[in-house]
Design an enzyme around this catalytic site. Structure first.
Site, mmCIF file in Angstrom:
data_model
loop_
_atom_site.group_PDB
_atom_site.id
_atom_site.type_symbol
_atom_site.label_atom_id
_atom_site.label_comp_id
_atom_site.label_asym_id
_atom_site.label_seq_id
_atom_site.Cartn_x
_atom_site.Cartn_y
_atom_site.Cartn_z
ATOM 1 N N ILE A 135 0.864 -1.196 0.000
ATOM 2 C CA ILE A 135 0.000 0.000 0.000
ATOM 3 C C ILE A 135 0.897 1.241 0.000
ATOM 4 O O ILE A 135 1.777 1.360 0.851
ATOM 5 C CB ILE A 135 -0.869 0.041 1.295
ATOM 6 C CG1 ILE A 135 -1.794 -1.188 1.384
ATOM 7 C CG2 ILE A 135 -1.670 1.344 1.398
ATOM 8 C CD1 ILE A 135 -2.895 -1.241 0.341
ATOM 9 N N HIS A 136 0.692 2.128 -0.957
ATOM 10 C CA HIS A 136 1.443 3.396 -0.900
ATOM 11 C C HIS A 136 0.786 4.551 -1.644
ATOM 12 O O HIS A 136 1.305 5.659 -1.640
ATOM 13 C CB HIS A 136 2.873 3.202 -1.418
ATOM 14 C CG HIS A 136 2.920 2.969 -2.909
ATOM 15 N ND1 HIS A 136 2.622 1.752 -3.469
ATOM 16 C CD2 HIS A 136 3.214 3.789 -3.938
ATOM 17 C CE1 HIS A 136 2.739 1.840 -4.784
ATOM 18 N NE2 HIS A 136 3.091 3.067 -5.091
ATOM 19 N N ARG A 137 -0.370 4.321 -2.307
ATOM 20 C CA ARG A 137 -1.016 5.420 -3.039
ATOM 21 C C ARG A 137 -1.496 6.486 -2.074
ATOM 22 O O ARG A 137 -2.012 6.175 -0.989
ATOM 23 C CB ARG A 137 -2.238 4.922 -3.825
ATOM 24 C CG ARG A 137 -1.922 4.078 -5.023
ATOM 25 C CD ARG A 137 -1.928 4.892 -6.323
ATOM 26 N NE ARG A 137 -0.595 5.251 -6.769
ATOM 27 C CZ ARG A 137 0.296 4.396 -7.272
ATOM 28 N NH1 ARG A 137 0.031 3.139 -7.433
ATOM 29 N NH2 ARG A 137 1.482 4.839 -7.635
#
Ligand code: UDP
Length: 362
Positions: free
Chosen positions: A202-204
């Site tokens: 997860i990094h957006r």
């Protein structure tokens, strides 16, 4: 031909590694690294594992607001281009480094080619979407991974010098898959059995910068009675800590630092399912025939959803939990969607030909 390639972030290292190798067989390449990703695990490890030559210029821009980051890159890339006078600037993907590179080249009337052109999520609140559109519209040569990407450009009136090449990330995945199988000990290091675990990334910004969305994801992962390996992006780690979610996540999943490419693709190849908001991971999961749940409302890799191997679950806790339990894609719906590993060859042969024809795009 002298080519200046602009890199800055993890997925660009993955993409450029294969194009660079092909390009250097016949042409001169200088690498300009903007420094957008600078942690060793997001940067140095990729240069080592993928045998990417040392950058000729390191601009050391680092993190910052979009305007600051893009502006600094634009200034410094321009200086290098004025000094080096390349015949062509090559950009990859959809980051601030991509936009700054394409814009600097275009203003200096240097030919510019964009790899991974024509992708659209149709969500302008994503910084990446703005970068994609602007880069495509100021680039001279557009290399599209799929027919959908070509069609997207056509809808925006971009039809000249558009080439369908296949996807360079697939080249990189196919080239490195066997190497990863032989070299990486990640499964035994983490005590995992093939197909006995899930992997999350997860990094957006829409997930990390929104406390509610990040909390839903942590809640879903806590509720699932599954082994989840979660290599943590530095930005995600910072925000989990800021929102007080880090300790709870840590008690329900196996957190690791961001993994090297070889470790990550081996982990992915043996995973039961991927849970991700990454663009590249959705596509790699598809190619490896690993079911994928995308924790976003949209995707630029729509083919993976059309074929039923990727489901957009957003950040709804119930939906994530339900789909992890129920999702089973069908093998007969899996197709060759992203090329067969020849994208970098196609790109370089196209550029070589265009150079022989003296470009003539301006
Ligand atoms: N990746 C990696 N280690 C990790 C997570 C991802 O090597 O811990 C690789 C992944 O296989 C893919 C690329 O990084 O090739 C995707 O990068 P990212 O998700 O940061 O960017 P996006 O594709 O979303 O732009």
């Amino acid at each position: 031909m002298k080519v200046a390639s602009i890199l800055g972030v993890r997925p660009q290292f993955v993409k450029a590694s294969v194009v660079s190798r092909e390009l250097r067989k016949k042409h001169e390449e200088i690498l300009i690294h903007t420094g957008q990703h600078y942690d060793s695990q997001m940067n140095k490890v990729f240069f080592e594992q993928l045998n990417i030559p040392e950058p000729d210029y390191h601009l050391n821009i680092g993190s910052g607001n979009h305007g600051y980051q893009t502006g600094e890159m634009l200034k410094k890339i321009e200086e290098v281009l004025i000094k080096e006078k390349p015949d062509l600037v090559l950009t990859y993907g959809d980051t601030n480094s991509t936009l700054a590179g394409a814009l600097a080249a275009s203003k200096l009337h240097i030919e510019t080619a964009h790899v991974e052109s024509g992708l659209r999520s149709f969500d302008r609140s994503m910084p990446e979407e703005v970068n994609r559109i602007l880069t495509d519209h100021c680039s001279d040569i557009l290399f599209c991974p799929t027919q959908n990407a070509v069609d997207n450009l056509k809808r925006e009136g971009v039809t000249e010098n558009v080439h369908i090449t296949g996807d360079v990330m697939v080249d990189s995945l196919l080239y490195n898959r066997e190497i990863a199988e032989n070299r990486s000990t990640i499964l035994s290091d983490l005590g995992l059995k093939s197909k006995g675990y899930l992997v999350a990334t997860i990094h957006r910004a829409s997930n990390t910068d929104d406390e509610g969305n990040l909390k839903n994801i942590v809640d879903a992962f806590s509720e699932l009675n599954e082994t989840i390996i979660f290599p943590l992006h530095p930005r995600t780690e910072k925000l989990l800590k800021r929102y007080g979610l880090y300790d709870r996540l840590k008690s329900s999943v196996i957190l690791t630092q961001p993994l090297g490419f070889l470790e990550f693709i081996k982990l992915m190849n043996h995973a039961k399912m991927m849970l991700t908001d990454s663009g590249g991971v959705q596509k790699e999961a598809y190619v490896l025939k690993v079911p994928c749940l995308t924790l976003r409302e949209n995707t630029e890799w729509i083919e993976t959803v059309e074929d039923g191997w990727n489901v957009l679950v957003g950040t709804d806790k119930e939906k994530i939990v339900k789909m992890v339990r129920e999702f089973q894609p069908l093998l007969e719906n899996h197709r060759d969607r992203f090329g067969d590993g020849d994208a970098s060859k196609n790109i370089v042969s196209n550029l070589s030909q265009a150079f022989l024809n003296h470009f003539k795009y301006h």
